[in-house]
Scaffold this active site. Structure first.
Site, PDB file in Angstrom:
ATOM      1  N   ARG A  33       0.815  -1.223   0.000  1.00 22.89           N
ATOM      2  CA  ARG A  33       0.000   0.000   0.000  1.00 22.89           C
ATOM      3  C   ARG A  33       0.847   1.271   0.000  1.00 22.89           C
ATOM      4  O   ARG A  33       0.344   2.353  -0.265  1.00 22.89           O
ATOM      5  CB  ARG A  33      -0.941  -0.011   1.203  1.00 22.89           C
ATOM      6  N   LYS A  40       9.146  -1.830   3.372  1.00 20.59           N
ATOM      7  CA  LYS A  40       8.285  -1.012   4.232  1.00 20.59           C
ATOM      8  C   LYS A  40       9.000  -0.546   5.489  1.00 20.59           C
ATOM      9  O   LYS A  40       8.930   0.629   5.875  1.00 20.59           O
ATOM     10  CB  LYS A  40       7.052  -1.833   4.598  1.00 20.59           C
ATOM     11  N   SER A 127       5.534  -5.644  16.011  1.00 20.65           N
ATOM     12  CA  SER A 127       5.397  -5.333  14.590  1.00 20.65           C
ATOM     13  C   SER A 127       6.488  -4.351  14.176  1.00 20.65           C
ATOM     14  O   SER A 127       6.674  -3.313  14.808  1.00 20.65           O
ATOM     15  CB  SER A 127       4.023  -4.727  14.316  1.00 20.65           C
ATOM     16  N   GLY A 166      -9.273  -6.316  13.706  1.00 17.51           N
ATOM     17  CA  GLY A 166      -9.937  -7.427  14.361  1.00 17.51           C
ATOM     18  C   GLY A 166     -10.442  -7.009  15.735  1.00 17.51           C
ATOM     19  O   GLY A 166      -9.729  -6.366  16.499  1.00 17.51           O
ATOM     20  N   ASN A 255       0.936   1.656   7.443  1.00 19.67           N
ATOM     21  CA  ASN A 255       0.514   0.940   6.245  1.00 19.67           C
ATOM     22  C   ASN A 255       0.432   1.821   5.006  1.00 19.67           C
ATOM     23  O   ASN A 255       0.494   1.332   3.890  1.00 19.67           O
ATOM     24  CB  ASN A 255      -0.848   0.282   6.497  1.00 19.67           C
ATOM     25  N   LYS A 379      35.276  22.077   3.349  1.00 20.97           N
ATOM     26  CA  LYS A 379      35.193  20.630   3.164  1.00 20.97           C
ATOM     27  C   LYS A 379      36.502  20.007   3.616  1.00 20.97           C
ATOM     28  O   LYS A 379      37.575  20.360   3.136  1.00 20.97           O
ATOM     29  CB  LYS A 379      34.917  20.300   1.700  1.00 20.97           C
ATOM     30  N   ASN A 414      42.257  22.620  -4.526  1.00 20.73           N
ATOM     31  CA  ASN A 414      42.680  21.330  -3.985  1.00 20.73           C
ATOM     32  C   ASN A 414      42.627  20.187  -4.985  1.00 20.73           C
ATOM     33  O   ASN A 414      43.127  19.108  -4.711  1.00 20.73           O
ATOM     34  CB  ASN A 414      41.819  20.975  -2.766  1.00 20.73           C
ATOM     35  N   ALA A 451      46.614  40.585  -1.535  1.00 19.40           N
ATOM     36  CA  ALA A 451      45.328  40.386  -2.197  1.00 19.40           C
ATOM     37  C   ALA A 451      45.515  40.071  -3.675  1.00 19.40           C
ATOM     38  O   ALA A 451      46.441  40.571  -4.323  1.00 19.40           O
ATOM     39  CB  ALA A 451      44.457  41.629  -2.032  1.00 19.40           C
TER      40      ALA A 451
END
Length: 490
Positions: A33, A40, A127, A166, A255, A379, A414, A451
């Protein structure tokens, strides 16, 4: 101190010792579903797979060695996703229902038989797609099963809208269960019953495996349903009881994607409440996305529309301003994160200032009191104590010392197209604006880089490096050009 010897536990129902408990987690289904190619239980809510939430809760009840995850659809992906939890796995190669799942787990949970004693006294079934279940409720279900000397105990809940579930039929309102009636088989009167079967159970392990082969596939889907064990035990005159949770939400499954998002919202709001109770200020919690494993110390302020993801840890007295996204990072005390900062797999020392609109990519290590400012990208770098890169720079694969000033527009070059190379900038260096540092290169302690310089060779300590062409001025050149253009047009 002398350690006391461990005592052996006795079977379920003994008043002397707690039962030996195993937890089986149902995680073999496909979840059609969801309309997804992914398993799932690997869909994420609260920042991690649904199954990971269930395992984490189970580990609060029993050790990982006593947890068995029953896998089937995309089994290897599921196994890999939660392998770090050190739980056991049982393969249900053909998914023939929940009852069949415990049949294939017989060896793990009971043993090979042949007169041998069961490995466990009690098996608790959870579950894998119901992530809100609490350890407290699992313990209560287990204790209730033991106290009642039952063969099977169902966890039930009252739902305002029980359609599709149920219904639990009790014997005269007592704890004993007479039957579980599915929606399509229920009478109009039975459909008015609000108490539903959640799909969570506690079983007497020897009795379970003595009777489980009596399950039948005579149903619409031709599967073995674990729910039918209630009927099997009832016919065998075994005791089946029901324990009702006071919080129906914790038994809800995932679900559909709509149901998943409802659970995700509940988890995240609960996380915000937890942090608020620990002394964290969160403005407009409904706008923030904070994953379940995030840690934040007291007196930190989180502004609206912040995302704290993964295993992020934030110290005390920080301020995380709006629209920042921080994933799997560690932030020290007293750090200010200005709006729009993006950070992933990074570390930040106390008193540092980041942003606005900084981007710290994986491997960034920002030192105490350092500044990473507007539109600066880092980085795999180490930025030393008190160093500053306040404007429009890219710093990658670099080791930068203490007290360094990185001017606006600076770039560490780099990458040569094949390999990455490192830039080293020692303590007290001044890098002028718009400098290009071509790695591998080292700038010595206390040096200056003028600079707009392009630096391709090492710079000694305390030196001045100029890597630009000498300025040339031609007096009257512009005026002469304009006059020439007039003559051409005339």
């Amino acid at each position: 101190m002398v350690k006391k010897p461990k005592t052996k536990s006795k079977p379920s129902g003994s008043n002397q010792h707690a039962p030996r408990i195993a937890i089986a987690i149902m995680a073999a289904g496909k979840g059609t579903r969801l309309k997804s190619k992914h398993p799932k239980v690997l869909h994420e809510i609260g920042g991690k797979p649904i199954l990971a939430h269930v395992i984490a809760t189970a580990q609060k009840v029993v050790p990982a060695e006593d947890i068995f995850v029953i896998i089937g659809h995309e089994a290897e992906r599921v196994r890999e996703a939660v392998a770090r939890t050190s739980v056991n796995f049982v393969l249900q190669a053909a998914q023939r229902g929940t009852g069949h799942a415990l049949m294939v787990a017989r060896e793990a949970l009971f043993g090979s038989g042949n007169g041998k004693k069961s490995k466990y006294d009690q098996v608790i079934v959870l579950s894998g797609d119901a992530p809100l279940i609490t350890s407290e409720t699992i313990r209560k279900l287990s204790a209730f099963h033991t106290a009642q000397k039952a063969t099977m105990a169902l966890l039930t809940a009252d739902l305002d809208d029980p359609y599709g579930y149920g219904r639990v039929i009790r014997k005269g309102g007592r704890v004993d269960v007479e039957a579980i009636v599915e929606e399509k088989s229920a009478t109009p009167q039975q459909k008015n019953i609000r108490e539903i079967n959640s799909g969570f159970y506690a079983f007497d392990a020897p009795a379970l495996y003595e009777h489980i082969d009596r399950l039948s596939t005579e149903n619409a889907h031709g599967e073995y349903y674990l729910t039918d064990m209630a009927g099997v035990f009832h016919r065998a005159r075994k005791k089946v009881v029901a324990f009702k949770t006071s919080d129906a939400v914790e038994v809800l499954g995932s679900n559909t994607r709509t149901e998943m998002m409802v659970l995700d919202a509940r988890l995240r709001l609960a996380k915000c409440r937890e942090l608020l109770e620990q002394g964290v200020t969160i403005f407009y919690p409904h706008t923030c996305v904070i994953d379940s494993d995030v840690e934040v110390a007291a007196d930190t302020v989180i502004e609206p529309f912040v995302q704290l993801l993964g295993s992020t840890k934030i110290g005390a007295d920080c301020r995380i301003r709006s629209y920042s996204v921080i994933g799997n990072s560690v932030i020290g005390d007293g750090v200010t994160v200005k709006p729009g900062t993006i950070m992933e797999d990074s570390r930040v020392g106390k008193g540092a200032v980041l942003g606005p609109y900084s981007h710290l990519r994986p491997g960034s290590d920002v030192g105490e009191g350092a500044h990473v400012g507007n539109f600066v990208e880092t980085k795999k770098i180490k930025l030393g104590k008190g160093s500053k890169a306040n404007h429009l720079s890219y710093l990658g694969d670099a080791e930068i010392g203490e007290g360094v000033n990185i001017g606006a527009g600076t770039i560490t070059c780099n990458y040569d197209g094949v390999n990455k190379h490192k830039t080293v900038i020692e303590d007290g260096v001044f890098i002028g604006s718009d400098s290009t540092l071509v790695a591998p290169v080292r700038i010595g302690r206390g040096a200056y880089v003028a600079a707009a310089s392009c630096i391709t060779e090492d710079v000694p300590a305390d030196a001045l490096a100029l890597g630009r062409a000498r300025q040339s001025v031609k007096e009257g050149w512009a005026r002469a050009k304009r006059e020439a253009q007039k003559e051409k047009r005339g």
